[in-house]
Scaffold this motif. Structure first.
Motif, PDB file in Angstrom:
ATOM      1  N   GLY A 152       2.394   4.188   5.514  1.00  0.00           N
ATOM      2  CA  GLY A 152       3.283   3.414   4.661  1.00  0.00           C
ATOM      3  C   GLY A 152       3.685   2.066   5.200  1.00  0.00           C
ATOM      4  O   GLY A 152       4.111   1.198   4.440  1.00  0.00           O
ATOM      5  N   THR A 153       3.566   1.856   6.495  1.00  0.00           N
ATOM      6  CA  THR A 153       3.940   0.567   7.092  1.00  0.00           C
ATOM      7  C   THR A 153       2.674  -0.225   7.376  1.00  0.00           C
ATOM      8  O   THR A 153       2.112  -0.160   8.482  1.00  0.00           O
ATOM      9  CB  THR A 153       4.754   0.761   8.382  1.00  0.00           C
ATOM     10  N   LEU A 154       2.204  -0.980   6.400  1.00  0.00           N
ATOM     11  CA  LEU A 154       0.947  -1.705   6.527  1.00  0.00           C
ATOM     12  C   LEU A 154       1.126  -2.968   7.358  1.00  0.00           C
ATOM     13  O   LEU A 154       2.222  -3.540   7.398  1.00  0.00           O
ATOM     14  CB  LEU A 154       0.426  -2.091   5.132  1.00  0.00           C
ATOM     15  N   PRO A 155       0.050  -3.428   8.017  1.00  0.00           N
ATOM     16  CA  PRO A 155       0.102  -4.732   8.679  1.00  0.00           C
ATOM     17  C   PRO A 155       0.510  -5.802   7.681  1.00  0.00           C
ATOM     18  O   PRO A 155       0.019  -5.816   6.547  1.00  0.00           O
ATOM     19  CB  PRO A 155      -1.339  -4.927   9.160  1.00  0.00           C
ATOM     20  N   GLU A 156       1.413  -6.679   8.060  1.00  0.00           N
ATOM     21  CA  GLU A 156       2.017  -7.596   7.090  1.00  0.00           C
ATOM     22  C   GLU A 156       1.023  -8.559   6.454  1.00  0.00           C
ATOM     23  O   GLU A 156       1.267  -9.092   5.368  1.00  0.00           O
ATOM     24  CB  GLU A 156       3.155  -8.383   7.739  1.00  0.00           C
ATOM     25  N   GLU A 157      -0.117  -8.791   7.108  1.00  0.00           N
ATOM     26  CA  GLU A 157      -1.093  -9.726   6.544  1.00  0.00           C
ATOM     27  C   GLU A 157      -1.999  -9.079   5.493  1.00  0.00           C
ATOM     28  O   GLU A 157      -2.901  -9.729   4.952  1.00  0.00           O
ATOM     29  CB  GLU A 157      -1.953 -10.328   7.660  1.00  0.00           C
ATOM     30  N   THR A 158      -1.782  -7.805   5.179  1.00  0.00           N
ATOM     31  CA  THR A 158      -2.571  -7.119   4.154  1.00  0.00           C
ATOM     32  C   THR A 158      -2.433  -7.827   2.807  1.00  0.00           C
ATOM     33  O   THR A 158      -1.332  -8.214   2.400  1.00  0.00           O
ATOM     34  CB  THR A 158      -2.096  -5.660   4.002  1.00  0.00           C
ATOM     35  N   THR A 213       2.796 -10.178   3.564  1.00  0.00           N
ATOM     36  CA  THR A 213       2.766 -11.636   3.420  1.00  0.00           C
ATOM     37  C   THR A 213       1.338 -12.147   3.207  1.00  0.00           C
ATOM     38  O   THR A 213       1.101 -13.351   3.257  1.00  0.00           O
ATOM     39  CB  THR A 213       3.360 -12.314   4.663  1.00  0.00           C
ATOM     40  N   GLY A 214       0.396 -11.235   2.977  1.00  0.00           N
ATOM     41  CA  GLY A 214      -0.994 -11.634   2.771  1.00  0.00           C
ATOM     42  C   GLY A 214      -1.220 -12.211   1.381  1.00  0.00           C
ATOM     43  O   GLY A 214      -0.296 -12.307   0.572  1.00  0.00           O
ATOM     44  N   PRO A 215      -2.453 -12.608   1.068  1.00  0.00           N
ATOM     45  CA  PRO A 215      -2.762 -13.191  -0.239  1.00  0.00           C
ATOM     46  C   PRO A 215      -2.578 -12.184  -1.372  1.00  0.00           C
ATOM     47  O   PRO A 215      -2.789 -10.986  -1.188  1.00  0.00           O
ATOM     48  CB  PRO A 215      -4.235 -13.600  -0.109  1.00  0.00           C
ATOM     49  N   VAL A 216      -2.146 -12.679  -2.523  1.00  0.00           N
ATOM     50  CA  VAL A 216      -1.894 -11.827  -3.688  1.00  0.00           C
ATOM     51  C   VAL A 216      -2.643 -12.397  -4.892  1.00  0.00           C
ATOM     52  O   VAL A 216      -2.548 -13.590  -5.177  1.00  0.00           O
ATOM     53  CB  VAL A 216      -0.385 -11.754  -4.007  1.00  0.00           C
ATOM     54  N   PHE A 217      -3.387 -11.530  -5.589  1.00  0.00           N
ATOM     55  CA  PHE A 217      -4.157 -11.948  -6.765  1.00  0.00           C
ATOM     56  C   PHE A 217      -3.946 -10.957  -7.909  1.00  0.00           C
ATOM     57  O   PHE A 217      -3.720  -9.768  -7.683  1.00  0.00           O
ATOM     58  CB  PHE A 217      -5.662 -11.985  -6.476  1.00  0.00           C
ATOM     59  N   THR A 218      -4.045 -11.457  -9.123  1.00  0.00           N
ATOM     60  CA  THR A 218      -4.103 -10.589 -10.296  1.00  0.00           C
ATOM     61  C   THR A 218      -5.255 -11.072 -11.175  1.00  0.00           C
ATOM     62  O   THR A 218      -5.348 -12.265 -11.472  1.00  0.00           O
ATOM     63  CB  THR A 218      -2.805 -10.625 -11.108  1.00  0.00           C
ATOM     64  N   THR A 245     -15.131 -12.625   4.404  1.00  0.00           N
ATOM     65  CA  THR A 245     -14.932 -13.972   4.952  1.00  0.00           C
ATOM     66  C   THR A 245     -13.790 -14.009   5.953  1.00  0.00           C
ATOM     67  O   THR A 245     -13.556 -15.043   6.587  1.00  0.00           O
ATOM     68  CB  THR A 245     -14.631 -14.973   3.824  1.00  0.00           C
ATOM     69  N   GLY A 246     -13.063 -12.887   6.088  1.00  0.00           N
ATOM     70  CA  GLY A 246     -11.937 -12.860   7.001  1.00  0.00           C
ATOM     71  C   GLY A 246     -10.676 -13.462   6.431  1.00  0.00           C
ATOM     72  O   GLY A 246      -9.686 -13.670   7.146  1.00  0.00           O
ATOM     73  N   TYR A 247     -10.671 -13.773   5.130  1.00  0.00           N
ATOM     74  CA  TYR A 247      -9.453 -14.292   4.489  1.00  0.00           C
ATOM     75  C   TYR A 247      -8.311 -13.302   4.669  1.00  0.00           C
ATOM     76  O   TYR A 247      -7.171 -13.678   4.867  1.00  0.00           O
ATOM     77  CB  TYR A 247      -9.735 -14.564   3.015  1.00  0.00           C
ATOM     78  N   CYS A 248      -8.648 -12.022   4.585  1.00  0.00           N
ATOM     79  CA  CYS A 248      -7.743 -10.958   5.027  1.00  0.00           C
ATOM     80  C   CYS A 248      -8.626  -9.797   5.473  1.00  0.00           C
ATOM     81  O   CYS A 248      -9.762  -9.669   5.024  1.00  0.00           O
ATOM     82  CB  CYS A 248      -6.762 -10.532   3.933  1.00  0.00           C
ATOM     83  N   THR A 249      -8.125  -8.961   6.365  1.00  0.00           N
ATOM     84  CA  THR A 249      -8.944  -7.875   6.899  1.00  0.00           C
ATOM     85  C   THR A 249      -8.640  -6.529   6.228  1.00  0.00           C
ATOM     86  O   THR A 249      -9.370  -5.564   6.420  1.00  0.00           O
ATOM     87  CB  THR A 249      -8.734  -7.736   8.419  1.00  0.00           C
ATOM     88  N   ARG A 250      -7.555  -6.507   5.467  1.00  0.00           N
ATOM     89  CA  ARG A 250      -7.200  -5.310   4.695  1.00  0.00           C
ATOM     90  C   ARG A 250      -6.643  -5.765   3.360  1.00  0.00           C
ATOM     91  O   ARG A 250      -5.949  -6.792   3.294  1.00  0.00           O
ATOM     92  CB  ARG A 250      -6.150  -4.466   5.426  1.00  0.00           C
ATOM     93  N   ILE A 251      -6.925  -5.002   2.315  1.00  0.00           N
ATOM     94  CA  ILE A 251      -6.429  -5.382   0.995  1.00  0.00           C
ATOM     95  C   ILE A 251      -6.142  -4.135   0.158  1.00  0.00           C
ATOM     96  O   ILE A 251      -6.901  -3.166   0.188  1.00  0.00           O
ATOM     97  CB  ILE A 251      -7.434  -6.310   0.268  1.00  0.00           C
ATOM     98  N   LEU A 252      -5.015  -4.141  -0.525  1.00  0.00           N
ATOM     99  CA  LEU A 252      -4.686  -3.093  -1.484  1.00  0.00           C
ATOM    100  C   LEU A 252      -5.310  -3.479  -2.818  1.00  0.00           C
ATOM    101  O   LEU A 252      -4.953  -4.491  -3.415  1.00  0.00           O
ATOM    102  CB  LEU A 252      -3.171  -2.975  -1.639  1.00  0.00           C
ATOM    103  N   LEU A 298      -8.234  -0.943   1.322  1.00  0.00           N
ATOM    104  CA  LEU A 298      -9.565  -1.237   1.843  1.00  0.00           C
ATOM    105  C   LEU A 298      -9.464  -2.010   3.154  1.00  0.00           C
ATOM    106  O   LEU A 298      -8.580  -2.851   3.327  1.00  0.00           O
ATOM    107  CB  LEU A 298     -10.356  -2.037   0.814  1.00  0.00           C
ATOM    108  N   THR A 299     -10.362  -1.720   4.066  1.00  0.00           N
ATOM    109  CA  THR A 299     -10.333  -2.329   5.392  1.00  0.00           C
ATOM    110  C   THR A 299     -11.745  -2.615   5.879  1.00  0.00           C
ATOM    111  O   THR A 299     -12.706  -1.974   5.443  1.00  0.00           O
ATOM    112  CB  THR A 299      -9.624  -1.386   6.392  1.00  0.00           C
TER     113      THR A 299
END
Length: 212
Positions: free
Chosen positions: A58-64, A117-122, A144-151, A188-189
């Motif tokens: 539940g505590t994800l890395p903040e850059e996710t 605090t990572g990138p957010v898209f819809t 591309t390494g823009y982020c290393t994990r993404i929900l 995803l990671t």
């Protein structure tokens, strides 16, 4: 290679078309989301469950990052706001209805509750299955390494647009094959050691290790 580190899914009870409103109302109250609509609540509930399902508990890395692929987006709230535009002067419109009609509102709630605090898209689409666009965006962000994990979330709210499309076709819900409400979430990671459900089925996957 892209791996699935956690996942969650929420659907209506058998025989129903809507996700349980009592559950969503309770979820909003529990997490201080009193003014959020049901579209936002069902997305955020799945996001938190997927995060809890992962090795991060539940505590994800903040850059996710977060990417939501929503069919028609928050269609009921958007329709409500547009109706108000026809009935009231601009200075009398409800600001809450406007802010929740913005498609990134659900992603913003999820980011706030998970402290991300990572990138957010819809990305909004009108198909019944997840199109290639959102998957390609996820792949591009991670490789591309823009982020290393993404929900990554896919959501379908039942409502105004579906009802009007069905009415135009002159068909019942069953005849039109309208999908029931649903939302799924996957964390995803790029790191294999964080994988819980193996690699995601994305063309061109390649293996990567922590520290690359």
């Amino acid at each position: 290679m892209i791996f699935i580190a956690g996942k969650a899914e929420r659907k209506p009870s058998p025989g129903e078309r809507l996700i349980d409103r009592a559950f969503l109302s309770g979820f909003k109250k529990q997490h201080g989301m009193r003014r959020a609509d049901f579209y936002t609540a069902m997305i955020v509930s799945a996001a938190l469950e997927a995060a809890e399902d992962s090795c991060f508990r539940g505590t994800l890395p903040e850059e996710t990052g977060i990417l939501i692929a929503g069919r028609f987006g928050p269609q009921n709230t958007t329709a409500k706001f547009l109706d108000e535009l026809l009935e009231y002067p601009e200075d009398q419109l409800l600001s809450t209805a406007f802010t929740l009609s913005v498609h990134n509102a659900a992603a913003s709630y999820a980011a706030e509750l998970l402290h991300l605090t990572g990138p957010v898209f819809t990305m909004t689409h009108n198909g019944k299955t997840i199109p290639e666009g959102p998957l390609a965006a996820v792949k591009a962000c991670l490789e591309t390494g823009y982020c290393t994990r993404i929900l990554f979330l896919s959501a379908q709210e039942s409502g105004y647009i579906d009802e009007n499309l069905r009415r135009q076709r002159g068909k019942s819900s069953a005849e039109a094959g309208d999908p029931r409400e649903n939302v799924s979430a996957s964390l995803l990671t790029i790191y294999e050691n964080e994988s819980k459900y193996g690699p995601m089925d994305v063309p061109g996957n390649r293996t990567r290790t922590e520290g690359d």
